[in-house]
Write a protein that holds these residues in place. Sequence first.
Motif, PDB file in Angstrom:
ATOM      1  N   ARG A  15       6.719 -13.992  42.310  1.00 26.25           N
ATOM      2  CA  ARG A  15       7.826 -14.607  43.053  1.00 26.25           C
ATOM      3  C   ARG A  15       8.232 -15.976  42.515  1.00 26.25           C
ATOM      4  O   ARG A  15       9.387 -16.369  42.631  1.00 26.25           O
ATOM      5  CB  ARG A  15       7.457 -14.722  44.533  1.00 26.25           C
ATOM      6  N   GLU A  16       7.299 -16.695  41.912  1.00 22.70           N
ATOM      7  CA  GLU A  16       7.636 -18.030  41.419  1.00 22.70           C
ATOM      8  C   GLU A  16       8.374 -18.015  40.084  1.00 22.70           C
ATOM      9  O   GLU A  16       8.983 -19.010  39.700  1.00 22.70           O
ATOM     10  CB  GLU A  16       6.380 -18.910  41.319  1.00 22.70           C
ATOM     11  N   VAL A  17       8.349 -16.911  39.364  1.00 18.88           N
ATOM     12  CA  VAL A  17       8.954 -16.856  38.027  1.00 18.88           C
ATOM     13  C   VAL A  17      10.460 -17.110  38.050  1.00 18.88           C
ATOM     14  O   VAL A  17      10.956 -17.928  37.267  1.00 18.88           O
ATOM     15  CB  VAL A  17       8.590 -15.534  37.313  1.00 18.88           C
ATOM     16  N   PRO A  18      11.255 -16.461  38.924  1.00 21.01           N
ATOM     17  CA  PRO A  18      12.690 -16.771  38.909  1.00 21.01           C
ATOM     18  C   PRO A  18      12.988 -18.227  39.281  1.00 21.01           C
ATOM     19  O   PRO A  18      13.932 -18.820  38.763  1.00 21.01           O
ATOM     20  CB  PRO A  18      13.309 -15.806  39.913  1.00 21.01           C
ATOM     21  N   VAL A  19      12.166 -18.806  40.138  1.00 20.84           N
ATOM     22  CA  VAL A  19      12.357 -20.206  40.507  1.00 20.84           C
ATOM     23  C   VAL A  19      12.113 -21.096  39.293  1.00 20.84           C
ATOM     24  O   VAL A  19      12.892 -22.020  39.018  1.00 20.84           O
ATOM     25  CB  VAL A  19      11.421 -20.596  41.674  1.00 20.84           C
ATOM     26  N   LEU A  20      11.055 -20.813  38.551  1.00 16.89           N
ATOM     27  CA  LEU A  20      10.752 -21.599  37.355  1.00 16.89           C
ATOM     28  C   LEU A  20      11.852 -21.446  36.297  1.00 16.89           C
ATOM     29  O   LEU A  20      12.219 -22.421  35.631  1.00 16.89           O
ATOM     30  CB  LEU A  20       9.401 -21.194  36.776  1.00 16.89           C
ATOM     31  N   ALA A  22      15.041 -20.819  36.918  1.00 14.43           N
ATOM     32  CA  ALA A  22      16.207 -21.560  37.401  1.00 14.43           C
ATOM     33  C   ALA A  22      16.011 -23.069  37.203  1.00 14.43           C
ATOM     34  O   ALA A  22      16.940 -23.772  36.790  1.00 14.43           O
ATOM     35  CB  ALA A  22      16.464 -21.241  38.871  1.00 14.43           C
ATOM     36  N   LEU A  23      14.804 -23.552  37.472  1.00 17.53           N
ATOM     37  CA  LEU A  23      14.523 -24.970  37.232  1.00 17.53           C
ATOM     38  C   LEU A  23      14.617 -25.317  35.748  1.00 17.53           C
ATOM     39  O   LEU A  23      15.113 -26.384  35.382  1.00 17.53           O
ATOM     40  CB  LEU A  23      13.141 -25.337  37.781  1.00 17.53           C
ATOM     41  N   GLY A  24      14.165 -24.406  34.902  1.00 17.05           N
ATOM     42  CA  GLY A  24      14.294 -24.609  33.457  1.00 17.05           C
ATOM     43  C   GLY A  24      15.751 -24.671  33.026  1.00 17.05           C
ATOM     44  O   GLY A  24      16.120 -25.472  32.160  1.00 17.05           O
ATOM     45  N   ALA A  25      16.582 -23.843  33.642  1.00 13.77           N
ATOM     46  CA  ALA A  25      18.015 -23.865  33.324  1.00 13.77           C
ATOM     47  C   ALA A  25      18.633 -25.199  33.729  1.00 13.77           C
ATOM     48  O   ALA A  25      19.426 -25.780  32.974  1.00 13.77           O
ATOM     49  CB  ALA A  25      18.720 -22.712  34.034  1.00 13.77           C
ATOM     50  N   LEU A  26      18.257 -25.696  34.894  1.00 12.03           N
ATOM     51  CA  LEU A  26      18.770 -26.994  35.329  1.00 12.03           C
ATOM     52  C   LEU A  26      18.294 -28.111  34.403  1.00 12.03           C
ATOM     53  O   LEU A  26      19.065 -29.020  34.074  1.00 12.03           O
ATOM     54  CB  LEU A  26      18.337 -27.278  36.769  1.00 12.03           C
ATOM     55  N   ALA A  27      17.036 -28.036  33.974  1.00 14.12           N
ATOM     56  CA  ALA A  27      16.498 -29.042  33.059  1.00 14.12           C
ATOM     57  C   ALA A  27      17.231 -28.999  31.711  1.00 14.12           C
ATOM     58  O   ALA A  27      17.559 -30.045  31.143  1.00 14.12           O
ATOM     59  CB  ALA A  27      15.002 -28.830  32.861  1.00 14.12           C
ATOM     60  N   LEU A  28      17.502 -27.795  31.218  1.00 16.94           N
ATOM     61  CA  LEU A  28      18.255 -27.667  29.963  1.00 16.94           C
ATOM     62  C   LEU A  28      19.636 -28.290  30.074  1.00 16.94           C
ATOM     63  O   LEU A  28      20.087 -29.018  29.186  1.00 16.94           O
ATOM     64  CB  LEU A  28      18.412 -26.188  29.595  1.00 16.94           C
ATOM     65  N   LEU A  29      20.296 -28.003  31.166  1.00 22.09           N
ATOM     66  CA  LEU A  29      21.631 -28.544  31.385  1.00 22.09           C
ATOM     67  C   LEU A  29      21.592 -30.069  31.484  1.00 22.09           C
ATOM     68  O   LEU A  29      22.413 -30.762  30.875  1.00 22.09           O
ATOM     69  CB  LEU A  29      22.237 -27.936  32.647  1.00 22.09           C
ATOM     70  N   ALA A  30      20.627 -30.600  32.226  1.00 21.52           N
ATOM     71  CA  ALA A  30      20.495 -32.057  32.367  1.00 21.52           C
ATOM     72  C   ALA A  30      20.208 -32.710  31.019  1.00 21.52           C
ATOM     73  O   ALA A  30      20.797 -33.744  30.689  1.00 21.52           O
ATOM     74  CB  ALA A  30      19.394 -32.381  33.369  1.00 21.52           C
ATOM     75  N   LEU A  31      19.321 -32.119  30.238  1.00 22.84           N
ATOM     76  CA  LEU A  31      19.010 -32.677  28.921  1.00 22.84           C
ATOM     77  C   LEU A  31      20.220 -32.616  27.991  1.00 22.84           C
ATOM     78  O   LEU A  31      20.456 -33.537  27.213  1.00 22.84           O
ATOM     79  CB  LEU A  31      17.827 -31.942  28.295  1.00 22.84           C
ATOM     80  N   ALA A  49      22.683 -21.881  27.003  1.00 19.35           N
ATOM     81  CA  ALA A  49      21.262 -21.563  27.152  1.00 19.35           C
ATOM     82  C   ALA A  49      20.876 -21.515  28.626  1.00 19.35           C
ATOM     83  O   ALA A  49      20.124 -20.620  29.060  1.00 19.35           O
ATOM     84  CB  ALA A  49      20.408 -22.585  26.407  1.00 19.35           C
ATOM     85  N   ALA A  50      21.393 -22.442  29.415  1.00 20.85           N
ATOM     86  CA  ALA A  50      21.103 -22.461  30.852  1.00 20.85           C
ATOM     87  C   ALA A  50      21.665 -21.212  31.533  1.00 20.85           C
ATOM     88  O   ALA A  50      21.009 -20.625  32.402  1.00 20.85           O
ATOM     89  CB  ALA A  50      21.682 -23.724  31.487  1.00 20.85           C
ATOM     90  N   ALA A  51      22.870 -20.795  31.137  1.00 24.52           N
ATOM     91  CA  ALA A  51      23.470 -19.588  31.717  1.00 24.52           C
ATOM     92  C   ALA A  51      22.623 -18.360  31.390  1.00 24.52           C
ATOM     93  O   ALA A  51      22.413 -17.485  32.248  1.00 24.52           O
ATOM     94  CB  ALA A  51      24.893 -19.408  31.204  1.00 24.52           C
ATOM     95  N   GLY A  52      22.115 -18.284  30.165  1.00 29.10           N
ATOM     96  CA  GLY A  52      21.235 -17.168  29.798  1.00 29.10           C
ATOM     97  C   GLY A  52      19.959 -17.158  30.613  1.00 29.10           C
ATOM     98  O   GLY A  52      19.507 -16.103  31.080  1.00 29.10           O
ATOM     99  N   LEU A  53      19.375 -18.317  30.807  1.00 25.87           N
ATOM    100  CA  LEU A  53      18.152 -18.418  31.601  1.00 25.87           C
ATOM    101  C   LEU A  53      18.414 -18.079  33.064  1.00 25.87           C
ATOM    102  O   LEU A  53      17.603 -17.414  33.716  1.00 25.87           O
ATOM    103  CB  LEU A  53      17.576 -19.827  31.460  1.00 25.87           C
ATOM    104  N   LEU A  54      19.568 -18.496  33.583  1.00 30.25           N
ATOM    105  CA  LEU A  54      19.929 -18.140  34.961  1.00 30.25           C
ATOM    106  C   LEU A  54      20.159 -16.636  35.109  1.00 30.25           C
ATOM    107  O   LEU A  54      19.785 -16.046  36.125  1.00 30.25           O
ATOM    108  CB  LEU A  54      21.166 -18.917  35.408  1.00 30.25           C
TER     109      LEU A  54
END
Length: 144
Positions: A15-20, A22-31, A49-54
């Motif tokens: 269950r935590e994998v999609p959350v991680l 999504a957080l990675g996508a946000l981090a990519l976008l912020a960076l 890259a963030a869209a692909g991860l989402l």
Amino acid sequence: MDPQSPPVRQWRVPREVPVLKALGALALLALGLLFAGGDPVRPGLAGLAAAGLLAWALRDVVAPVRLAADPDGLTVLRGFAGRRRLPWNAVESIRLDRRARRGITAETLEIDAGDSLHLFGRRDLDAPLDEVAAALDEARPTAG
């Protein structure tokens, strides 16, 4: 399915994998925005890259169950969120493949259905793969 038959067993993405993801996508976008330096390409690439991860995270939310077994056969994920039913007589083999390379051991559960090969990793099923293989062997009816 009659009341005497064993229940359906299911294995799913943790269950935590999609959350991680999504957080990675946000981090990519912020960076991408942080280090843009006036260059429009960097945030654009970060956005892609963030869209692909989402999209990958969305798949985990829409179709979390990757493998299910019941007395009649297996159900596996097909494509983005589709399902494919494999009757037991179509399943040629269930095998756990272990490979060690450079000190790292990788495990893959392989389900060979003749015309298709279905591969699952530990993060797909949220269970030790040897236990999943044993449960599938147990669920599979014996030829009689």
